[in-house]
Enzyme design. Structure first.
Site, PDB file in Angstrom:
ATOM      1  N   GLY A  83       0.723  -1.229  -0.093  1.00  0.00           N
ATOM      2  CA  GLY A  83      -0.183  -0.045   0.124  1.00  0.00           C
ATOM      3  C   GLY A  83       0.831   1.189   0.115  1.00  0.00           C
ATOM      4  N   SER A  84       1.913   1.399  -0.534  1.00  0.00           N
ATOM      5  CA  SER A  84       2.809   2.427  -0.714  1.00  0.00           C
ATOM      6  C   SER A  84       2.150   3.440  -1.583  1.00  0.00           C
ATOM      7  CB  SER A  84       4.181   2.274  -0.889  1.00  0.00           C
ATOM      8  OG  SER A  84       4.456   1.987  -2.271  1.00  0.00           O
ATOM      9  N   ASN A  85       1.414   3.327  -2.367  1.00  0.00           N
ATOM     10  CA  ASN A  85       0.724   4.184  -3.332  1.00  0.00           C
ATOM     11  C   ASN A  85      -0.545   4.775  -2.591  1.00  0.00           C
ATOM     12  OD1 ASN A  85       1.778   4.453  -6.421  1.00  0.00           O
ATOM     13  ND2 ASN A  85       2.084   2.441  -6.058  1.00  0.00           N
TER      14      ASN A  85
ATOM     15  N   MET B 117      -4.485  -6.840  -6.283  1.00  0.00           N
ATOM     16  CA  MET B 117      -4.158  -7.888  -7.197  1.00  0.00           C
ATOM     17  C   MET B 117      -5.357  -9.013  -7.212  1.00  0.00           C
ATOM     18  SD  MET B 117      -1.246  -7.256  -7.585  1.00  0.00           S
ATOM     19  CE  MET B 117      -0.257  -8.627  -8.319  1.00  0.00           C
TER      20      MET B 117
ATOM     21  N   ASN C   1      -6.342   3.219 -12.207  1.00  0.00           N
ATOM     22  CA  ASN C   1      -5.304   2.310 -11.700  1.00  0.00           C
ATOM     23  C   ASN C   1      -3.727   2.701 -12.020  1.00  0.00           C
ATOM     24  OD1 ASN C   1      -4.115  -0.341 -10.948  1.00  0.00           O
ATOM     25  ND2 ASN C   1      -4.008  -0.911 -12.764  1.00  0.00           N
TER      26      ASN C   1
ATOM     27  N   HIS D 144      -0.036   1.478 -12.902  1.00  0.00           N
ATOM     28  CA  HIS D 144       0.715   0.313 -13.616  1.00  0.00           C
ATOM     29  C   HIS D 144       2.288   0.745 -13.856  1.00  0.00           C
ATOM     30  CE1 HIS D 144       1.101  -3.524 -15.534  1.00  0.00           C
ATOM     31  NE2 HIS D 144       1.823  -2.945 -16.561  1.00  0.00           N
TER      32      HIS D 144
ATOM     33  N   SER E 141       2.464   4.336 -15.452  1.00  0.00           N
ATOM     34  CA  SER E 141       1.162   4.899 -16.204  1.00  0.00           C
ATOM     35  C   SER E 141      -0.104   4.953 -15.034  1.00  0.00           C
ATOM     36  CB  SER E 141       0.753   4.088 -17.169  1.00  0.00           C
ATOM     37  OG  SER E 141       1.824   3.638 -18.120  1.00  0.00           O
TER      38      SER E 141
ATOM     39  N   ASP F 292      -5.221  -3.739 -17.597  1.00  0.00           N
ATOM     40  CA  ASP F 292      -4.125  -2.833 -17.917  1.00  0.00           C
ATOM     41  C   ASP F 292      -4.363  -2.075 -19.380  1.00  0.00           C
ATOM     42  OD1 ASP F 292      -2.813  -3.257 -15.599  1.00  0.00           O
ATOM     43  OD2 ASP F 292      -1.645  -4.857 -16.370  1.00  0.00           O
TER      44      ASP F 292
ATOM     45  N   GLU G  32       5.954   6.246  -9.146  1.00  0.00           N
ATOM     46  CA  GLU G  32       4.349   6.190  -8.963  1.00  0.00           C
ATOM     47  C   GLU G  32       3.792   7.090  -7.987  1.00  0.00           C
ATOM     48  OE1 GLU G  32       3.528   2.148  -8.393  1.00  0.00           O
ATOM     49  OE2 GLU G  32       5.111   1.324  -9.610  1.00  0.00           O
TER      50      GLU G  32
HETATM   51  C1  GRF Z   1       2.986  -1.068  -7.799  1.00  0.00           C
HETATM   52  O1  GRF Z   1       4.099  -1.148  -8.295  1.00  0.00           O
HETATM   53  C2  GRF Z   1       1.851  -0.699  -8.543  1.00  0.00           C
HETATM   54  O2  GRF Z   1       2.212  -0.011  -9.838  1.00  0.00           O
HETATM   55  C3  GRF Z   1       1.467  -1.908  -8.713  1.00  0.00           C
HETATM   56  O3  GRF Z   1       1.385  -2.718  -7.855  1.00  0.00           O
HETATM   57  C4  GRF Z   1       2.420  -2.191  -7.079  1.00  0.00           C
HETATM   58  C5  GRF Z   1       1.892  -1.787  -5.701  1.00  0.00           C
HETATM   59  O4  GRF Z   1       2.488  -1.313  -4.769  1.00  0.00           O
HETATM   60  N1  GRF Z   1       0.085  -1.812  -9.526  1.00  0.00           N
HETATM   61  P1  GRF Z   1       2.012  -0.567  -3.255  1.00  0.00           P
HETATM   62  O5  GRF Z   1       1.319  -1.683  -2.866  1.00  0.00           O
HETATM   63  O6  GRF Z   1       1.335   0.479  -3.771  1.00  0.00           O
HETATM   64  O7  GRF Z   1       3.232  -0.315  -2.485  1.00  0.00           O
END
Ligand code: GRF
Length: 321
Positions: free
Chosen positions: A15-17, A92, A109, A111, A138, A147, A176
Site C-alpha cells: 500500500g505505498s501508493n 491484485m 489504476n 501500473h 502509467s 491494464d 509512481e
Molecule cells: C505498484 O508497483 C503498482 O504500480 C502496481 O502494484 C504495486 C503496488 O505497490 N499496480 P504498493 O502496494 O502501492 O506499494
C-alpha cells in the site's frame, strides 16, 4: 475550500501508493479525500497504516467466493463509505465486468510500465530484457481488459547501466507516488478544466459526419460540409465576447425554441449576446454536472440544421416514415 472528491483506495499488500494518496490528501488544497481503504486481504500491511492515519478500512477475503460475489461486497463497502471514485493501488484481483461498468470513468489504476508496453506482471524485467532506455509508470482508467484503459498520465524513468529489476522497481515506485497523487487530483477536477471540456466537445462534434474544426474569432468552431462551403454548427466559448464561463454555442430552430429553452433551464442555457436574435443558444459546460449525452444531442440537432441535404436526406425520410 471546495467540496473534495471522495476516493476509496483498494489494496492487496504494502500500500505505498495508497500512502502517497493519503499524504497528498493532507494538503489543504488537495481536491480529494480518502474515505476508505479496502482490501481482499485482511493481513495487507497497508491497512495498518491507513488505520493509524485515521482512515476507515474494510477487508474481506475473496477465498471461497465467486468473483462477482466478492466484487459486490467491495462495491457495497465502497458505496456506503460515500466514495465517488476508486483508486486501485496494487489491488491484485481481476475485476468482474459488472463491477468495472458500475465504476466506469470513476476507477483509476496505476501500473508500473509505460503502457501499452508490458501489461500484466514482471514489467521491470521485461523492460530490461527488451533493452529499453526507459521504464516508467502509467495511471489509466480501468476498463474490462487488464491494464488496457485510456492512459491519463505517464512518467518515464531512465534505465541505468547495471540496473536490476529490483533497483529499477525502487525508482519507478518513487515516480509512481508522485504520478498517482497528481493525476488523481487533475482527474477529479477535470470538469472545471477548460482544456478537458474542449476535448469532450471536440470528440462529440467531430464524431458527426463530414465535420471539421476551424477557429472563428480565436475560438474553436466546428463546421459541416466541404472546406469551402461548410457551415458552422457549434462554437466553443471560454470567456468569449465577454461571456463568462465555459460553454458551447449551438443552433436552435429559431427564437421560439431558444426562448423555450431559456425559460425551461436558465441555469443551463443562456443567449450568447454576440449572436443577437439568431436562435443560437449557449449551453454551460462548467456546472460540474454536465449531461454529455444531452450535449451530443444538441450538437447533432444543430449539425442537422446546417448540413447539406445529401447528408440529412436519409434522416428526414426516417423521421417522416
Ligand atoms: C505498484 O508497483 C503498482 O504500480 C502496481 O502494484 C504495486 C503496488 O505497490 N499496480 P504498493 O502496494 O502501492 O506499494
Amino acid at each position: 475550500m471546495k467540496k473534495r472528491a471522495k476516493v476509496a483506495v483498494l489494496i492487496s499488500g504494502r500500500g505505498s501508493n495508497m500512502a502517497a494518496l493519503v499524504y497528498a490528501a493532507k494538503a489543504d488544497d488537495c481536491p480529494y479525500e480518502i474515505v476508505l481503504v479496502a482490501s481482499n486481504d485482511p493481513a495487507a500491511s497497508g491497512l495498518k497504516l491507513a488505520e493509524a492515519e485515521g482512515i476507515d478500512t474494510f477487508a474481506h477475503p475473496h477465498k471461497g467466493l465467486k468473483r462477482a460475489e466478492h466484487d459486490q461486497i467491495i462495491h457495497e463497502a465502497v458505496t456506503s463509505a460515500g466514495a465517488e471514485y476508486i483508486a486501485l493501488a496494487g489491488y491484485m484481483r481481476i475485476l468482474s465486468d459488472d463491477f468495472v461498468s458500475k465504476w466506469q470513468d470513476r476507477m483509476l489504476n496505476i501500473h508500473p510500465s509505460l503502457l501499452p508496453k508490458y501489461k500484466g506482471l514482471d514489467t521491470y524485467q521485461r523492460a530490461l530484457d527488451a533493452g529499453d532506455t526507459h521504464a516508467g509508470c502509467s495511471v489509466h482508467l480501468v476498463t474490462p481488459e487488464l491494464d488496457d484503459g485510456p492512459v491519463l498520465e505517464q512518467t518515464a524513468v531512465a534505465i541505468l547501466p547495471g540496473d536490476t529489476a529490483t533497483l529499477l522497481a525502487g525508482r519507478v515506485l518513487i515516480a509512481e507516488h508522485q504520478l498517482y497523487a497528481s493525476t488523481l487530483a487533475k482527474y477529479v477536477t477535470r470538469e472545471a478544466n477548460p482544456d478537458w471540456i474542449l476535448s469532450e466537445v471536440r470528440k462529440r462534434a467531430l464524431a458527426l459526419e463530414e465535420t471539421y474544426e476551424r477557429p472563428s474569432f480565436g475560438t474553436p468552431g466546428w463546421r459541416v460540409g466541404s472546406e469551402k462551403t461548410g457551415k458552422y454548427f457549434a462554437y466553443f466559448s471560454q470567456r468569449h465576447f465577454g461571456e463568462t464561463g465555459t460553454s458551447v454555442f449551438v443552433k436552435t430552430s429559431g427564437l421560439d425554441e431558444q426562448g423555450a429553452l431559456l425559460d425551461a433551464d436558465p441555469d443551463l442555457y443562456f443567449a450568447p449576446k454576440f449572436y443577437g436574435k439568431s436562435g443560437w443558444i449557449a449551453i454551460r459546460l462548467d456546472t460540474g454536472a454536465t449531461d454529455w449525452g444531452h450535449v451530443a444531442d444538441c450538437l447533432k440537432k444543430s449539425w442537422r440544421m446546417v448540413a447539406p441535404k445529401r447528408l440529412t436526406r436519409m434522416m428526414d425520410i426516417a423521421d417522416n416514415f
